[in-house]
Design an enzyme around this catalytic site. Structure first.
Site, PDB file in Angstrom:
ATOM      1  N   LYS A  66       9.715   4.400  -9.600  1.00  0.00           N
ATOM      2  CA  LYS A  66       9.047   3.854 -10.786  1.00  0.00           C
ATOM      3  C   LYS A  66       7.809   3.041 -10.419  1.00  0.00           C
ATOM      4  O   LYS A  66       6.989   2.737 -11.284  1.00  0.00           O
ATOM      5  CB  LYS A  66      10.009   3.022 -11.630  1.00  0.00           C
ATOM      6  CG  LYS A  66      10.424   1.682 -11.066  1.00  0.00           C
ATOM      7  CD  LYS A  66      11.411   1.004 -11.993  1.00  0.00           C
ATOM      8  CE  LYS A  66      11.856  -0.357 -11.487  1.00  0.00           C
ATOM      9  NZ  LYS A  66      10.783  -1.350 -11.506  1.00  0.00           N
ATOM     10  N   ASP A  67       7.650   2.700  -9.125  1.00  0.00           N
ATOM     11  CA  ASP A  67       6.459   1.976  -8.670  1.00  0.00           C
ATOM     12  C   ASP A  67       5.367   2.906  -8.143  1.00  0.00           C
ATOM     13  O   ASP A  67       4.321   2.433  -7.710  1.00  0.00           O
ATOM     14  CB  ASP A  67       6.838   0.985  -7.560  1.00  0.00           C
ATOM     15  CG  ASP A  67       7.747  -0.124  -8.056  1.00  0.00           C
ATOM     16  OD1 ASP A  67       7.661  -0.449  -9.254  1.00  0.00           O
ATOM     17  OD2 ASP A  67       8.529  -0.657  -7.254  1.00  0.00           O
ATOM     18  N   THR A 110      10.927 -11.554 -18.023  1.00  0.00           N
ATOM     19  CA  THR A 110      10.558 -10.226 -17.528  1.00  0.00           C
ATOM     20  C   THR A 110       9.051 -10.139 -17.524  1.00  0.00           C
ATOM     21  O   THR A 110       8.390 -10.717 -18.384  1.00  0.00           O
ATOM     22  CB  THR A 110      11.141  -9.083 -18.377  1.00  0.00           C
ATOM     23  OG1 THR A 110      10.690  -7.825 -17.833  1.00  0.00           O
ATOM     24  CG2 THR A 110      10.673  -9.165 -19.825  1.00  0.00           C
ATOM     25  N   SER A 112       7.753  -6.986 -17.308  1.00  0.00           N
ATOM     26  CA  SER A 112       7.568  -5.590 -17.713  1.00  0.00           C
ATOM     27  C   SER A 112       7.201  -5.521 -19.191  1.00  0.00           C
ATOM     28  O   SER A 112       7.962  -5.985 -20.048  1.00  0.00           O
ATOM     29  CB  SER A 112       8.865  -4.812 -17.462  1.00  0.00           C
ATOM     30  OG  SER A 112       8.909  -3.628 -18.212  1.00  0.00           O
ATOM     31  N   LEU A 113       6.043  -4.941 -19.506  1.00  0.00           N
ATOM     32  CA  LEU A 113       5.672  -4.765 -20.911  1.00  0.00           C
ATOM     33  C   LEU A 113       6.645  -3.822 -21.610  1.00  0.00           C
ATOM     34  O   LEU A 113       6.897  -3.970 -22.813  1.00  0.00           O
ATOM     35  CB  LEU A 113       4.242  -4.229 -21.022  1.00  0.00           C
ATOM     36  CG  LEU A 113       3.123  -5.207 -20.660  1.00  0.00           C
ATOM     37  CD1 LEU A 113       1.772  -4.541 -20.866  1.00  0.00           C
ATOM     38  CD2 LEU A 113       3.206  -6.477 -21.486  1.00  0.00           C
ATOM     39  N   ARG A 114       7.187  -2.858 -20.881  1.00  0.00           N
ATOM     40  CA  ARG A 114       8.193  -1.962 -21.476  1.00  0.00           C
ATOM     41  C   ARG A 114       9.400  -2.773 -21.941  1.00  0.00           C
ATOM     42  O   ARG A 114       9.850  -2.644 -23.087  1.00  0.00           O
ATOM     43  CB  ARG A 114       8.633  -0.910 -20.441  1.00  0.00           C
ATOM     44  CG  ARG A 114       9.819  -0.046 -20.921  1.00  0.00           C
ATOM     45  CD  ARG A 114      10.346   0.833 -19.802  1.00  0.00           C
ATOM     46  NE  ARG A 114      10.867   0.061 -18.690  1.00  0.00           N
ATOM     47  CZ  ARG A 114      12.106  -0.418 -18.613  1.00  0.00           C
ATOM     48  NH1 ARG A 114      12.969  -0.202 -19.596  1.00  0.00           N
ATOM     49  NH2 ARG A 114      12.510  -1.105 -17.564  1.00  0.00           N
ATOM     50  N   ARG A 115       9.927  -3.602 -21.052  1.00  0.00           N
ATOM     51  CA  ARG A 115      11.083  -4.413 -21.435  1.00  0.00           C
ATOM     52  C   ARG A 115      10.723  -5.381 -22.550  1.00  0.00           C
ATOM     53  O   ARG A 115      11.527  -5.633 -23.450  1.00  0.00           O
ATOM     54  CB  ARG A 115      11.620  -5.172 -20.212  1.00  0.00           C
ATOM     55  CG  ARG A 115      12.304  -4.253 -19.197  1.00  0.00           C
ATOM     56  CD  ARG A 115      12.777  -5.020 -17.986  1.00  0.00           C
ATOM     57  NE  ARG A 115      13.437  -4.131 -17.028  1.00  0.00           N
ATOM     58  CZ  ARG A 115      13.307  -4.223 -15.706  1.00  0.00           C
ATOM     59  NH1 ARG A 115      12.528  -5.162 -15.189  1.00  0.00           N
ATOM     60  NH2 ARG A 115      13.934  -3.378 -14.911  1.00  0.00           N
ATOM     61  N   ARG A 132       8.174 -12.827 -11.953  1.00  0.00           N
ATOM     62  CA  ARG A 132       7.808 -11.999 -10.803  1.00  0.00           C
ATOM     63  C   ARG A 132       8.572 -12.465  -9.575  1.00  0.00           C
ATOM     64  O   ARG A 132       9.209 -13.506  -9.566  1.00  0.00           O
ATOM     65  CB  ARG A 132       6.294 -12.101 -10.539  1.00  0.00           C
ATOM     66  CG  ARG A 132       5.384 -11.485 -11.599  1.00  0.00           C
ATOM     67  CD  ARG A 132       5.406  -9.965 -11.596  1.00  0.00           C
ATOM     68  NE  ARG A 132       5.290  -9.401 -10.273  1.00  0.00           N
ATOM     69  CZ  ARG A 132       4.158  -9.299  -9.569  1.00  0.00           C
ATOM     70  NH1 ARG A 132       3.027  -9.739 -10.095  1.00  0.00           N
ATOM     71  NH2 ARG A 132       4.148  -8.757  -8.374  1.00  0.00           N
ATOM     72  N   GLY A 133       8.469 -11.697  -8.498  1.00  0.00           N
ATOM     73  CA  GLY A 133       9.130 -12.050  -7.243  1.00  0.00           C
ATOM     74  C   GLY A 133      10.256 -11.097  -6.917  1.00  0.00           C
ATOM     75  O   GLY A 133      10.625 -10.234  -7.716  1.00  0.00           O
ATOM     76  N   ASN A 134      10.810 -11.239  -5.700  1.00  0.00           N
ATOM     77  CA  ASN A 134      11.940 -10.391  -5.339  1.00  0.00           C
ATOM     78  C   ASN A 134      13.189 -10.846  -6.088  1.00  0.00           C
ATOM     79  O   ASN A 134      13.159 -11.833  -6.825  1.00  0.00           O
ATOM     80  CB  ASN A 134      12.146 -10.378  -3.816  1.00  0.00           C
ATOM     81  CG  ASN A 134      12.457 -11.763  -3.253  1.00  0.00           C
ATOM     82  OD1 ASN A 134      13.018 -12.613  -3.927  1.00  0.00           O
ATOM     83  ND2 ASN A 134      12.094 -11.991  -1.999  1.00  0.00           N
ATOM     84  N   THR A 137      14.284 -14.469  -5.655  1.00  0.00           N
ATOM     85  CA  THR A 137      13.394 -15.406  -6.339  1.00  0.00           C
ATOM     86  C   THR A 137      13.665 -15.413  -7.835  1.00  0.00           C
ATOM     87  O   THR A 137      13.725 -16.474  -8.479  1.00  0.00           O
ATOM     88  CB  THR A 137      11.924 -15.028  -6.079  1.00  0.00           C
ATOM     89  OG1 THR A 137      11.667 -15.108  -4.677  1.00  0.00           O
ATOM     90  CG2 THR A 137      10.971 -15.951  -6.823  1.00  0.00           C
ATOM     91  N   ARG A 138      13.833 -14.249  -8.418  1.00  0.00           N
ATOM     92  CA  ARG A 138      14.070 -14.163  -9.863  1.00  0.00           C
ATOM     93  C   ARG A 138      15.400 -14.811 -10.244  1.00  0.00           C
ATOM     94  O   ARG A 138      15.493 -15.531 -11.241  1.00  0.00           O
ATOM     95  CB  ARG A 138      14.032 -12.700 -10.307  1.00  0.00           C
ATOM     96  CG  ARG A 138      12.682 -12.045 -10.077  1.00  0.00           C
ATOM     97  CD  ARG A 138      12.637 -10.634 -10.631  1.00  0.00           C
ATOM     98  NE  ARG A 138      11.437  -9.932 -10.170  1.00  0.00           N
ATOM     99  CZ  ARG A 138      10.925  -8.870 -10.755  1.00  0.00           C
ATOM    100  NH1 ARG A 138      11.500  -8.368 -11.832  1.00  0.00           N
ATOM    101  NH2 ARG A 138       9.854  -8.286 -10.274  1.00  0.00           N
ATOM    102  N   CYS A 225       1.196  -0.181 -15.639  1.00  0.00           N
ATOM    103  CA  CYS A 225       1.869  -1.427 -16.019  1.00  0.00           C
ATOM    104  C   CYS A 225       1.253  -2.072 -17.251  1.00  0.00           C
ATOM    105  O   CYS A 225       1.827  -2.982 -17.832  1.00  0.00           O
ATOM    106  CB  CYS A 225       1.823  -2.414 -14.860  1.00  0.00           C
ATOM    107  SG  CYS A 225       2.999  -2.021 -13.567  1.00  0.00           S
TER     108      CYS A 225
END
Length: 305
Positions: A66-67, A110, A112-115, A132-134, A137-138, A225
């Site tokens: 997805k990336d 989030t 993500s604009l989709r979410r 953001r972040g891994n 981190t989240r 994105c």
């Protein structure tokens, strides 16, 4: 790194190769204070890896599909797609058991604009803050109380042994996944015929056909994105692959994060026989055409053009 270790073990077990990992940090990993839609999109997660391939420092690159942009730069090729992990989105919260259980005006994280558009379609009252972040981190930001809940990919949580943090998963009928979500792809230089032939034996063809249909929708819509776009297949390849897609207006999506309801989503679906890549792409193109007919706008055009 989990993905790289997973593929390393697969290559050693299935092909008998000796594999060395080249750990890298991409721009997408480094820029954490802005959403991807503002700093260049998902391609930021693959550029440095492609440089390593072109310079011969690496033979293969492992990506979350997805990336990966639908159209790779000239000189690169997708060698195979592996079997998909859980493609759904996960609801993660320390205090609340579900999205429905969140209080009015709760803060959900989030980037993500989709979410964002799918969450607002279900709960217009929610306040969506960037995240953001891994994964560590989240989750730390959630644990610090910065959010009432966060939404993450179920696949990532499961792969890292963090499934216990999932309070619930959104079925695709509620929150349609991103194109290619949950699948891993292996990229190589296009001139490496040896690698293309060997890695093809690892491909999971049903997953590859499914994500090809999904990613074709994204390409046909100019997806990135900066576009709230979801595309997901139901059913196996063959005579009854159903492709669902949803599009949100990017002009109003981010503004609606704190301002209540957003413009209505355009949602479509179509079923077709998909037995090869050409038929998968044809299904994706047909669904994209349905989206445009319903009012969705290709990313290269302004509304009304």
């Amino acid at each position: 790194m989990w993905q790289a270790e997973h593929v390393k073990a697969l290559l050693e077990a299935r092909l008998g190769w000796q594999v060395e990992l080249l750990g890298m940090t991409t721009q997408g990993d480094q820029i954490l204070d802005r959403s991807l839609s503002k700093v260049g999109g998902k391609g930021l997660f693959v550029k440095e890896l492609e440089v390593a391939l072109s310079e011969g420092r690496a033979d293969i690159a492992v990506h979350s599909l997805k990336d990966v942009p639908m159209d790779l730069p000239e000189g690169f090729a997708l060698a195979c797609v592996l079997e998909r992990e859980d493609p759904r989105d996960a609801f993660v919260s320390n205090q609340f058991a579900s999205l429905a259980g969140l209080p009015q005006g709760a803060i959900v994280g989030t980037s993500s604009l989709r979410r964002l558009v799918l969450l607002k379609a279900m709960r217009p009252d929610l306040v969506i803050h960037p995240l953001r972040g891994n994964l560590d981190t989240r989750l730390r930001k959630l644990d610090e109380g910065q959010y009432d809940a966060i939404v993450l990919a179920a696949a990532g949580l499961k792969r890292l042994g963090l499934e216990s943090r999932i309070r619930g998963t959104f079925e695709p009928a509620e929150m349609l996944p991103a194109a290619g979500q949950g699948a891993l792809g292996i990229e190589v230089r296009a001139d490496r015929a040896d690698l293309l032939a060997a890695l093809a034996t690892l491909a999971h063809q049903p997953t590859w056909l499914a994500v090809t249909a999904e990613r074709t929708v994204s390409r046909a819509m100019g997806g990135s994105c900066s576009m709230p776009l979801a595309a997901f297949t139901h059913g196996a390849s063959g005579d009854n692959m159903q492709l669902n897609a949803a599009w949100g207006d990017p002009a109003t999506a981010e503004a609606s994060a704190t301002a209540g309801p957003l413009a209505p989503l355009v949602q479509v679906k179509q079923t077709a026989a998909v037995r090869n890549f050409a038929e998968a792409e044809a299904l994706g193109e047909a669904v994209a055409a349905q989206l445009r007919a319903g009012g969705a706008v290709w990313a290269g055009k302004a509304p009304g053009v």
